[in-house]
Write a protein that holds these residues in place. Structure first.
Motif, PDB file in Angstrom:
ATOM      1  N   TYR A 255      46.180  51.456  32.937  1.00  0.00           N
ATOM      2  CA  TYR A 255      45.644  52.703  33.292  1.00  0.00           C
ATOM      3  C   TYR A 255      44.637  53.015  33.786  1.00  0.00           C
ATOM      4  O   TYR A 255      44.095  53.325  35.097  1.00  0.00           O
ATOM      5  N   TYR A 256      43.261  52.776  33.314  1.00  0.00           N
ATOM      6  CA  TYR A 256      42.424  52.672  33.914  1.00  0.00           C
ATOM      7  C   TYR A 256      41.624  51.423  34.763  1.00  0.00           C
ATOM      8  O   TYR A 256      40.390  51.982  35.758  1.00  0.00           O
ATOM      9  N   GLU A 257      42.262  50.799  34.545  1.00  0.00           N
ATOM     10  CA  GLU A 257      42.465  49.509  36.165  1.00  0.00           C
ATOM     11  C   GLU A 257      43.089  49.960  37.575  1.00  0.00           C
ATOM     12  O   GLU A 257      42.449  50.459  38.391  1.00  0.00           O
ATOM     13  N   THR A 258      44.387  50.734  37.447  1.00  0.00           N
ATOM     14  CA  THR A 258      45.274  51.584  38.447  1.00  0.00           C
ATOM     15  C   THR A 258      44.428  52.813  38.625  1.00  0.00           C
ATOM     16  O   THR A 258      45.342  53.384  39.435  1.00  0.00           O
ATOM     17  N   GLY A 259      43.555  53.455  38.351  1.00  0.00           N
ATOM     18  CA  GLY A 259      42.825  54.767  38.590  1.00  0.00           C
ATOM     19  C   GLY A 259      44.460  55.878  38.153  1.00  0.00           C
ATOM     20  O   GLY A 259      44.248  57.431  38.079  1.00  0.00           O
ATOM     21  N   LYS A 260      45.403  55.626  37.339  1.00  0.00           N
ATOM     22  CA  LYS A 260      46.291  56.587  36.597  1.00  0.00           C
ATOM     23  C   LYS A 260      45.204  57.579  35.428  1.00  0.00           C
ATOM     24  O   LYS A 260      45.931  58.398  35.346  1.00  0.00           O
ATOM     25  N   ARG A 261      44.539  56.824  35.097  1.00  0.00           N
ATOM     26  CA  ARG A 261      43.855  57.245  33.810  1.00  0.00           C
ATOM     27  C   ARG A 261      42.468  57.194  33.690  1.00  0.00           C
ATOM     28  O   ARG A 261      41.897  55.676  34.256  1.00  0.00           O
ATOM     29  N   ASN A 262      41.658  58.006  33.624  1.00  0.00           N
ATOM     30  CA  ASN A 262      39.838  57.789  33.175  1.00  0.00           C
ATOM     31  C   ASN A 262      39.988  57.948  32.061  1.00  0.00           C
ATOM     32  O   ASN A 262      39.844  59.110  31.184  1.00  0.00           O
ATOM     33  N   PRO A 263      39.162  56.804  32.254  1.00  0.00           N
ATOM     34  CA  PRO A 263      37.964  57.066  30.379  1.00  0.00           C
ATOM     35  C   PRO A 263      37.539  57.750  30.187  1.00  0.00           C
ATOM     36  O   PRO A 263      36.422  58.572  31.271  1.00  0.00           O
ATOM     37  N   ASP A 264      37.302  58.286  28.828  1.00  0.00           N
ATOM     38  CA  ASP A 264      36.027  59.358  29.044  1.00  0.00           C
ATOM     39  C   ASP A 264      34.443  58.399  28.381  1.00  0.00           C
ATOM     40  O   ASP A 264      35.183  57.246  28.572  1.00  0.00           O
ATOM     41  N   ILE A 265      33.994  59.327  28.773  1.00  0.00           N
ATOM     42  CA  ILE A 265      32.147  58.439  28.402  1.00  0.00           C
ATOM     43  C   ILE A 265      32.273  57.358  26.967  1.00  0.00           C
ATOM     44  O   ILE A 265      31.631  56.230  27.670  1.00  0.00           O
ATOM     45  N   ASN A 266      33.121  57.621  26.108  1.00  0.00           N
ATOM     46  CA  ASN A 266      32.207  56.783  24.888  1.00  0.00           C
ATOM     47  C   ASN A 266      33.263  55.962  25.411  1.00  0.00           C
ATOM     48  O   ASN A 266      32.697  54.594  24.651  1.00  0.00           O
ATOM     49  N   MET A 267      34.235  54.976  25.403  1.00  0.00           N
ATOM     50  CA  MET A 267      35.152  54.093  26.102  1.00  0.00           C
ATOM     51  C   MET A 267      34.749  53.854  27.142  1.00  0.00           C
ATOM     52  O   MET A 267      34.531  52.736  26.860  1.00  0.00           O
ATOM     53  N   LEU A 268      34.112  54.380  27.907  1.00  0.00           N
ATOM     54  CA  LEU A 268      33.113  53.493  29.075  1.00  0.00           C
ATOM     55  C   LEU A 268      32.445  52.780  28.637  1.00  0.00           C
ATOM     56  O   LEU A 268      31.694  51.582  29.269  1.00  0.00           O
ATOM     57  N   CYS A 269      31.161  53.421  27.772  1.00  0.00           N
ATOM     58  CA  CYS A 269      30.040  53.010  27.148  1.00  0.00           C
ATOM     59  C   CYS A 269      30.750  52.008  26.145  1.00  0.00           C
ATOM     60  O   CYS A 269      30.492  50.680  25.682  1.00  0.00           O
ATOM     61  N   THR A 270      32.352  51.406  25.225  1.00  0.00           N
ATOM     62  CA  THR A 270      32.624  50.318  24.343  1.00  0.00           C
ATOM     63  C   THR A 270      33.178  49.343  25.707  1.00  0.00           C
ATOM     64  O   THR A 270      32.889  48.654  25.360  1.00  0.00           O
ATOM     65  N   LEU A 271      33.780  49.998  26.352  1.00  0.00           N
ATOM     66  CA  LEU A 271      34.024  48.856  27.766  1.00  0.00           C
ATOM     67  C   LEU A 271      32.693  47.754  28.303  1.00  0.00           C
ATOM     68  O   LEU A 271      32.846  46.864  28.435  1.00  0.00           O
ATOM     69  N   SER A 272      31.993  48.745  28.750  1.00  0.00           N
ATOM     70  CA  SER A 272      30.468  48.308  28.614  1.00  0.00           C
ATOM     71  C   SER A 272      30.020  47.129  27.921  1.00  0.00           C
ATOM     72  O   SER A 272      29.380  46.033  28.277  1.00  0.00           O
ATOM     73  N   LYS A 273      30.005  46.986  26.414  1.00  0.00           N
ATOM     74  CA  LYS A 273      29.187  46.785  25.482  1.00  0.00           C
ATOM     75  C   LYS A 273      30.350  45.363  25.470  1.00  0.00           C
ATOM     76  O   LYS A 273      29.938  44.588  25.432  1.00  0.00           O
ATOM     77  N   TYR A 274      31.751  45.529  25.395  1.00  0.00           N
ATOM     78  CA  TYR A 274      32.460  44.551  25.211  1.00  0.00           C
ATOM     79  C   TYR A 274      32.296  43.529  26.280  1.00  0.00           C
ATOM     80  O   TYR A 274      32.226  42.393  25.984  1.00  0.00           O
ATOM     81  N   PHE A 275      32.530  43.779  27.079  1.00  0.00           N
ATOM     82  CA  PHE A 275      32.177  43.058  28.281  1.00  0.00           C
ATOM     83  C   PHE A 275      30.911  42.493  28.961  1.00  0.00           C
ATOM     84  O   PHE A 275      30.395  41.884  29.364  1.00  0.00           O
ATOM     85  N   ASN A 276      30.048  43.421  28.113  1.00  0.00           N
ATOM     86  CA  ASN A 276      28.771  42.925  28.801  1.00  0.00           C
ATOM     87  C   ASN A 276      27.567  42.823  29.709  1.00  0.00           C
ATOM     88  O   ASN A 276      27.311  41.957  30.283  1.00  0.00           O
ATOM     89  N   VAL A 277      28.909  44.186  30.609  1.00  0.00           N
ATOM     90  CA  VAL A 277      28.247  44.690  31.857  1.00  0.00           C
ATOM     91  C   VAL A 277      27.597  46.412  31.892  1.00  0.00           C
ATOM     92  O   VAL A 277      27.801  46.938  31.061  1.00  0.00           O
ATOM     93  N   SER A 278      27.038  46.685  32.661  1.00  0.00           N
ATOM     94  CA  SER A 278      26.514  47.584  32.860  1.00  0.00           C
ATOM     95  C   SER A 278      27.960  48.867  33.858  1.00  0.00           C
ATOM     96  O   SER A 278      29.264  47.844  33.779  1.00  0.00           O
ATOM     97  N   ILE A 279      28.120  50.049  33.133  1.00  0.00           N
ATOM     98  CA  ILE A 279      28.967  50.837  33.691  1.00  0.00           C
ATOM     99  C   ILE A 279      29.489  51.161  35.086  1.00  0.00           C
ATOM    100  O   ILE A 279      30.656  51.141  35.325  1.00  0.00           O
ATOM    101  N   ASP A 280      27.697  50.966  35.845  1.00  0.00           N
ATOM    102  CA  ASP A 280      28.013  51.114  37.060  1.00  0.00           C
ATOM    103  C   ASP A 280      29.039  49.506  37.784  1.00  0.00           C
ATOM    104  O   ASP A 280      30.084  49.935  38.684  1.00  0.00           O
ATOM    105  N   PHE A 281      29.067  49.245  36.727  1.00  0.00           N
ATOM    106  CA  PHE A 281      29.493  48.030  36.862  1.00  0.00           C
ATOM    107  C   PHE A 281      31.361  47.903  36.836  1.00  0.00           C
ATOM    108  O   PHE A 281      32.073  47.507  37.871  1.00  0.00           O
TER     109      PHE A 281
END
Length: 71
Positions: free
Chosen positions: A35-61
């Motif tokens: 859902y995050y990849e397709t836009g059916k659901r938007n992650p909250d800021i905490n999940m964006l931070c978690t994904l950013s750390k997990y993949f070692n990329v910026s939230i912008d990316f």
């Protein structure tokens, strides 16, 4: 994020990780990643931070597929 997290799909595929692997590692459902990849659901800021750390990329990316450029 009407088109979803463009960069999430890019980095996940670049690292050759399945949606299920990422979801399992982050203790969320595979459907949530989809859902995050397709836009059916938007992650909250905490999940964006978690994904950013997990993949070692910026939230912008994660959102745009491009790194932030300071002009």
């Amino acid at each position: 994020m009407e088109n979803g997290l463009i960069g999430l799909r890019i980095i996940r595929k670049k690292k050759k990780l399945s949606q299920l692997k990422v979801a399992t590692d982050l203790s969320i459902s595979r459907e949530a990643i989809s859902y995050y990849e397709t836009g059916k659901r938007n992650p909250d800021i905490n999940m964006l931070c978690t994904l950013s750390k997990y993949f070692n990329v910026s939230i912008d990316f994660l959102i745009t597929g491009k790194e932030f450029e300071n002009n």
